[in-house]
Design a protein around this motif. Structure first.
Motif, mmCIF file in Angstrom:
data_model
loop_
_atom_site.group_PDB
_atom_site.id
_atom_site.type_symbol
_atom_site.label_atom_id
_atom_site.label_comp_id
_atom_site.label_asym_id
_atom_site.label_seq_id
_atom_site.Cartn_x
_atom_site.Cartn_y
_atom_site.Cartn_z
ATOM 1 N N HIS A 257 43.501 45.734 45.589
ATOM 2 C CA HIS A 257 43.111 45.187 44.287
ATOM 3 C C HIS A 257 43.508 46.127 43.154
ATOM 4 O O HIS A 257 43.954 45.678 42.094
ATOM 5 C CB HIS A 257 41.605 44.932 44.264
ATOM 6 C CG HIS A 257 41.142 44.212 43.031
ATOM 7 N ND1 HIS A 257 41.394 42.868 42.814
ATOM 8 C CD2 HIS A 257 40.466 44.653 41.945
ATOM 9 C CE1 HIS A 257 40.885 42.518 41.650
ATOM 10 N NE2 HIS A 257 40.308 43.578 41.102
ATOM 11 N N TYR A 261 46.446 47.449 38.779
ATOM 12 C CA TYR A 261 46.079 48.225 37.600
ATOM 13 C C TYR A 261 46.843 49.539 37.501
ATOM 14 O O TYR A 261 46.662 50.285 36.540
ATOM 15 C CB TYR A 261 44.573 48.507 37.597
ATOM 16 C CG TYR A 261 43.733 47.259 37.684
ATOM 17 C CD1 TYR A 261 43.993 46.164 36.861
ATOM 18 C CD2 TYR A 261 42.693 47.144 38.599
ATOM 19 C CE1 TYR A 261 43.245 45.005 36.948
ATOM 20 C CE2 TYR A 261 41.934 45.987 38.686
ATOM 21 C CZ TYR A 261 42.219 44.922 37.858
ATOM 22 O OH TYR A 261 41.475 43.774 37.950
ATOM 23 N N THR A 278 44.786 44.845 28.693
ATOM 24 C CA THR A 278 43.850 44.335 29.701
ATOM 25 C C THR A 278 43.854 45.204 30.954
ATOM 26 O O THR A 278 42.798 45.526 31.508
ATOM 27 C CB THR A 278 44.225 42.888 30.074
ATOM 28 O OG1 THR A 278 44.203 42.074 28.897
ATOM 29 C CG2 THR A 278 43.241 42.319 31.085
ATOM 30 N N VAL A 279 45.050 45.581 31.389
ATOM 31 C CA VAL A 279 45.181 46.421 32.583
ATOM 32 C C VAL A 279 44.490 47.767 32.378
ATOM 33 O O VAL A 279 43.746 48.244 33.247
ATOM 34 C CB VAL A 279 46.665 46.630 32.940
ATOM 35 C CG1 VAL A 279 46.831 47.760 33.955
ATOM 36 C CG2 VAL A 279 47.264 45.349 33.494
ATOM 37 N N LYS A 281 42.088 48.497 30.286
ATOM 38 C CA LYS A 281 40.639 48.306 30.169
ATOM 39 C C LYS A 281 39.999 48.136 31.547
ATOM 40 O O LYS A 281 38.983 48.766 31.862
ATOM 41 C CB LYS A 281 40.346 47.083 29.296
ATOM 42 C CG LYS A 281 38.868 46.819 29.074
ATOM 43 C CD LYS A 281 38.656 45.615 28.171
ATOM 44 C CE LYS A 281 37.162 45.342 27.980
ATOM 45 N NZ LYS A 281 36.927 44.156 27.100
ATOM 46 N N LYS A 282 40.598 47.293 32.392
ATOM 47 C CA LYS A 282 40.051 47.075 33.736
ATOM 48 C C LYS A 282 40.188 48.328 34.597
ATOM 49 O O LYS A 282 39.335 48.609 35.439
ATOM 50 C CB LYS A 282 40.750 45.887 34.390
ATOM 51 C CG LYS A 282 40.393 44.549 33.761
ATOM 52 C CD LYS A 282 40.996 43.389 34.531
ATOM 53 C CE LYS A 282 40.554 42.056 33.945
ATOM 54 N NZ LYS A 282 41.108 40.904 34.689
ATOM 55 N N ARG A 283 41.270 49.069 34.391
ATOM 56 C CA ARG A 283 41.450 50.323 35.126
ATOM 57 C C ARG A 283 40.307 51.287 34.816
ATOM 58 O O ARG A 283 39.744 51.915 35.718
ATOM 59 C CB ARG A 283 42.786 50.948 34.745
ATOM 60 C CG ARG A 283 43.120 52.232 35.479
ATOM 61 C CD ARG A 283 44.286 52.929 34.817
ATOM 62 N NE ARG A 283 45.472 52.099 34.817
ATOM 63 C CZ ARG A 283 46.591 52.403 34.155
ATOM 64 N NH1 ARG A 283 46.647 53.512 33.431
ATOM 65 N NH2 ARG A 283 47.638 51.614 34.194
ATOM 66 N N ASP A 284 39.956 51.386 33.532
ATOM 67 C CA ASP A 284 38.843 52.262 33.140
ATOM 68 C C ASP A 284 37.526 51.760 33.721
ATOM 69 O O ASP A 284 36.682 52.566 34.145
ATOM 70 C CB ASP A 284 38.750 52.335 31.615
ATOM 71 C CG ASP A 284 39.955 53.029 30.990
ATOM 72 O OD1 ASP A 284 40.632 53.795 31.709
ATOM 73 O OD2 ASP A 284 40.222 52.800 29.792
ATOM 74 N N MET A 285 37.335 50.436 33.730
ATOM 75 C CA MET A 285 36.098 49.873 34.279
ATOM 76 C C MET A 285 35.962 50.203 35.767
ATOM 77 O O MET A 285 34.881 50.584 36.231
ATOM 78 C CB MET A 285 36.074 48.355 34.061
ATOM 79 C CG MET A 285 35.900 47.930 32.613
ATOM 80 S SD MET A 285 36.072 46.141 32.381
ATOM 81 C CE MET A 285 34.780 45.536 33.461
ATOM 82 N N TRP A 286 37.048 50.052 36.514
ATOM 83 C CA TRP A 286 37.011 50.356 37.942
ATOM 84 C C TRP A 286 36.757 51.849 38.167
ATOM 85 O O TRP A 286 36.008 52.225 39.076
ATOM 86 C CB TRP A 286 38.321 49.939 38.601
ATOM 87 C CG TRP A 286 38.284 48.540 39.123
ATOM 88 C CD1 TRP A 286 38.691 47.411 38.483
ATOM 89 C CD2 TRP A 286 37.806 48.115 40.403
ATOM 90 N NE1 TRP A 286 38.497 46.312 39.273
ATOM 91 C CE2 TRP A 286 37.960 46.709 40.459
ATOM 92 C CE3 TRP A 286 37.266 48.773 41.495
ATOM 93 C CZ2 TRP A 286 37.591 45.973 41.566
ATOM 94 C CZ3 TRP A 286 36.896 48.043 42.609
ATOM 95 C CH2 TRP A 286 37.055 46.655 42.643
#
Length: 309
Positions: A257, A261, A278-279, A281-286
């Motif tokens: 998954h 990212y 978007t990538v 932002k989601k990378r930081d969230m993960w």
């Protein structure tokens, strides 16, 4: 990181081929303009030939198709959307067989510089181009390179899943079989370790026939395990296998998954500019989520250890 692949001297000219094995690169408009400017104004080109030969742009789409662009502005104005998403790019300025610069952004994250020109200036020009190309490096951490981008850990995890699953099925089968046919005997009759041979040695010196017979009969229980003990052992193996399967499966899923990212090649042009935000932002969230999960796991482990102590 740079690898000098080839260096060749041809008359008064020098050819240098250098590879940049980046884990991933990010091509943005400003960086690309700076690189193009450096190539166009390279000192290796004679003024009269430089004006005649334009820089060519060859884009590689994710579909496997290619497209040649007449200018940098045409390339930057490309929509860069499905299905024509750019995954590779070749920049080529070829005035003649002794004056050439080629930069190749490969789809696997590698970047290659191929330059040939007068020996007096080619080394300096190659150095300037190397500095421009290093700016495209994503600088992923070693953890990302090892656990997300490298395929070997996932292959090893999948092999382990097969063996652990086989062990789980075997343990379940043995549990069911033992539950049906297993029996329990007096634990005192079961000889553990070398104690049986100690009893044999003592009995040899004894003249009591009953004691000798008892020792001979106890020999039949060597290696015997009460079904209650065997079921507990099977339950432990089943629990261990389930936990191992859960952890290995989670690793494979998360690793697959996260690959989206951490792209090996990304061209932040056209519609891909929005996707880049978007990538990231989601990378930081993960990243935050994984760190918090580790912290919670450590804290819970310490609390459990404290309560048991």
């Amino acid at each position: 990181t740079m690898i000098l692949k080839h260096k060749e001297y041809i008359d008064s000219h020098t050819r240098i081929i250098q590879e940049f094995p980046f884990a991933g690169y990010l091509v943005q408009e400003e960086l690309l303009r700076n690189l193009v400017k450096e190539i166009v104004n390279a000192a290796i080109f004679s003024p009269e030939k430089n004006k005649k030969q334009e820089l060519t742009y060859l884009a590689y789409y994710q579909t496997g198709d290619t497209c040649r662009f007449a200018s940098l502005e045409d390339l930057l104005s490309h929509p860069n959307a499905e299905p024509e998403i750019i995954r590779g790019l070749e920049l080529l300025k070829d005035c003649d067989s002794y004056q050439k610069i080629r930069v190749l952004f490969e789809t696997d994250g590698n970047v290659t510089l191929d330059i040939i020109g007068p020996a007096a200036v080619v080394e300096g020009q190659a150095h300037l181009l190397r500095q421009r190309l290093m700016a495209f490096n994503q600088h992923y951490s070693w953890l990302v390179k090892t656990l997300v981008l490298a395929s070997r850990p996932r292959r090893i995890a999948k092999i382990l899943i097969f063996f652990v699953f086989s062990s789980l099925i075997y343990s379940i089968g043995m549990y069911v079989y033992a539950h049906i046919v297993g029996i329990n005997v007096d634990p005192n009759l079961i000889q553990k370790g070398m104690s049986y041979y100690e009893q044999v040695a003592a009995t040899i010196r004894s003249e009591d026939i009953n004691e000798k017979l008892n020792v001979l009969l106890k020999g039949n229980y060597r290696g015997f395990v009460n079904v209650s003990d065997f079921l507990v052992l099977c339950q432990s193996r089943i629990r261990f296998s389930l936990v191992a399967l859960l952890m290995l499966g989670a690793f494979v899923w998360v690793s697959n998954h996260l690959k989206q990212y951490y792209p090996r090649s990304f061209f932040a042009m056209g519609k891909q500019k929005d996707l880049l935000r978007t990538v990231e932002k989601k990378r930081d969230m993960w990243t935050v989520g994984i760190i918090l999960a580790c912290i919670v796991n450590i804290v819970c482990g310490l609390i459990v250890a404290f309560l048991k102590g």
